[in-house]
Write an enzyme that holds these catalytic residues in place. Structure first.
Site, mmCIF file in Angstrom:
data_model
loop_
_atom_site.group_PDB
_atom_site.id
_atom_site.type_symbol
_atom_site.label_atom_id
_atom_site.label_comp_id
_atom_site.label_asym_id
_atom_site.label_seq_id
_atom_site.Cartn_x
_atom_site.Cartn_y
_atom_site.Cartn_z
ATOM 1 N N ASP A 13 0.819 -1.211 0.000
ATOM 2 C CA ASP A 13 0.000 0.000 0.000
ATOM 3 C C ASP A 13 0.862 1.274 0.000
ATOM 4 O O ASP A 13 2.048 1.237 0.316
ATOM 5 C CB ASP A 13 -0.892 0.022 1.245
ATOM 6 C CG ASP A 13 -2.164 -0.800 1.081
ATOM 7 O OD1 ASP A 13 -2.313 -1.467 0.040
ATOM 8 O OD2 ASP A 13 -3.010 -0.776 2.001
ATOM 9 N N ASP A 14 0.226 2.376 -0.322
ATOM 10 C CA ASP A 14 0.816 3.722 -0.228
ATOM 11 C C ASP A 14 1.952 3.954 -1.211
ATOM 12 O O ASP A 14 2.843 4.769 -0.961
ATOM 13 C CB ASP A 14 1.302 4.019 1.194
ATOM 14 C CG ASP A 14 0.200 3.889 2.241
ATOM 15 O OD1 ASP A 14 -0.979 3.927 1.849
ATOM 16 O OD2 ASP A 14 0.524 3.762 3.432
ATOM 17 N N HIS A 133 -7.651 4.041 1.219
ATOM 18 C CA HIS A 133 -6.618 4.391 2.190
ATOM 19 C C HIS A 133 -7.274 4.508 3.569
ATOM 20 O O HIS A 133 -8.308 5.149 3.721
ATOM 21 C CB HIS A 133 -5.990 5.722 1.771
ATOM 22 C CG HIS A 133 -4.847 6.178 2.607
ATOM 23 N ND1 HIS A 133 -3.800 5.347 2.959
ATOM 24 C CD2 HIS A 133 -4.561 7.398 3.171
ATOM 25 C CE1 HIS A 133 -2.918 6.038 3.684
ATOM 26 N NE2 HIS A 133 -3.370 7.272 3.828
#
Length: 311
Positions: A13-14, A133
């Protein structure tokens, strides 16, 4: 060669958060530690991340962001999504505004659509999957808008963060455990909505109990054991414990956050990097995910790493 039991999507993620996160994620992918990434299109290094994904052929989806940094949609300079400084309200602030009834769902929809369009500009195609998110996509009201937008764009895969074994994770700090259990409750209530719009997700989700310093070989094996148990349970419910149904691999997503720690004032989504990104937890996850002991475990247990597009 062991029988294939699990198709495992390990999602970093991110992606795009900062250059150091990007470099760590690419290193992790090249070492066989992850098989998929989720891009933050409003992050400081999103363009660099998209270029790296193309160069290294990393499967990439969209990490829709409504809680950190600045919006993509230019029409939302003043919005219920933003605080007085023009930034999203934050992980808990977003939830508080939503609970108060002050969140405008038309503005949520506009921002989600703008982020998908920005993803297409950066990568040249639609995302293979799209999640939220800080798990905002499963929150009340948001989940309906999120599902409608995915359906309109023809994006068929998402994440439903309901982790087996989470209730027995006594090692989690109380504030984290409470947050994770609320995420699970919201996710369970999203299932009907996502089904109604024809959106799919892997059979099993993992990652809440293995974040940061809680990621270890033993904890990852513990989490994956629940996936293996779920496979046996599904086959048994189908009355096929010894038949061909047991030969079907179960699909699993493991959410992870590898990278090199962000430098102060470098990266983030408009407000600089948060403490989580600057901590040593990022490097710890990177090292755990590329550990040869873990990769041997995958082979022994019949676990194959793949991308959302392979499901």
């Amino acid at each position: 060669m062991p029988q294939l039991k699990v198709k495992l999507v390990i999602t970093g993620d991110d992606f795009g958060y900062c250059d150091r996160r990007n470099r760590g994620i690419v290193d992790c992918f090249q070492a066989g530690g992850i098989s998929n990434v989720s891009l933050l299109v409003n992050a400081a290094s999103a363009e660099n991340a998209a270029e790296l994904a193309k160069r290294h052929r990393i499967p990439i989806g969209l990490h829709a962001n409504l809680s950190e940094g600045a919006p993509v949609c230019q029409e939302l300079k003043t919005s219920s999504l933003l605080n007085k400084d023009g930034f999203f309200h934050g992980k808990m602030g977003f939830r508080q505004v939503l609970q108060s009834g002050q969140m405008n769902m038309a503005e949520v929809e506009a921002e989600l659509r703008a982020q998908i369009k920005r993803f297409c500009e950066l990568t040249g195609r639609l995302p293979s999957h799209m999640d939220g998110h800080q798990h905002v996509h499963v929150l009340p009201e948001v989940r309906e808008v999120f599902a409608q937008v995915l359906s309109d764009f023809g994006i068929s895969c998402t994440r439903v963060p309901v982790e087996p074994g989470l209730h027995s994770c006594t090692f989690l700090p109380p504030h984290l455990r409470d947050f994770y259990l609320q995420v699970e409750k919201d996710a369970l209530q999203s299932v009907e909505v996502f089904h109604r719009y024809g959106i799919r997700w892997p059979d099993v989700y993992l990652g809440l109990s293995t974040m940061g310093q809680n990621m270890s070989i033993s904890n990852l094996q513990r989490a994956l054991s629940f996936a293996l148990q779920a496979r046996t349970s599904i086959a048994a419910q189908a009355g096929d414990l010894c038949g061909p149904g047991l030969c079907q691999p179960i699909t699993v997503e493991l959410m992870v956050h590898p990278g090199y720690p962000s430098h102060p004032l470098q990266g983030g989504c408009g407000e600089g990097p948060d403490d989580f990104s600057q901590s040593s937890d990022r490097l710890h996850e990177l090292n755990m995910l590329r550990d040869p002991v873990l990769h041997s475990y995958y082979k022994q247990q019949g676990i194959l790493l793949c991308a959302f597009s392979d499901l």
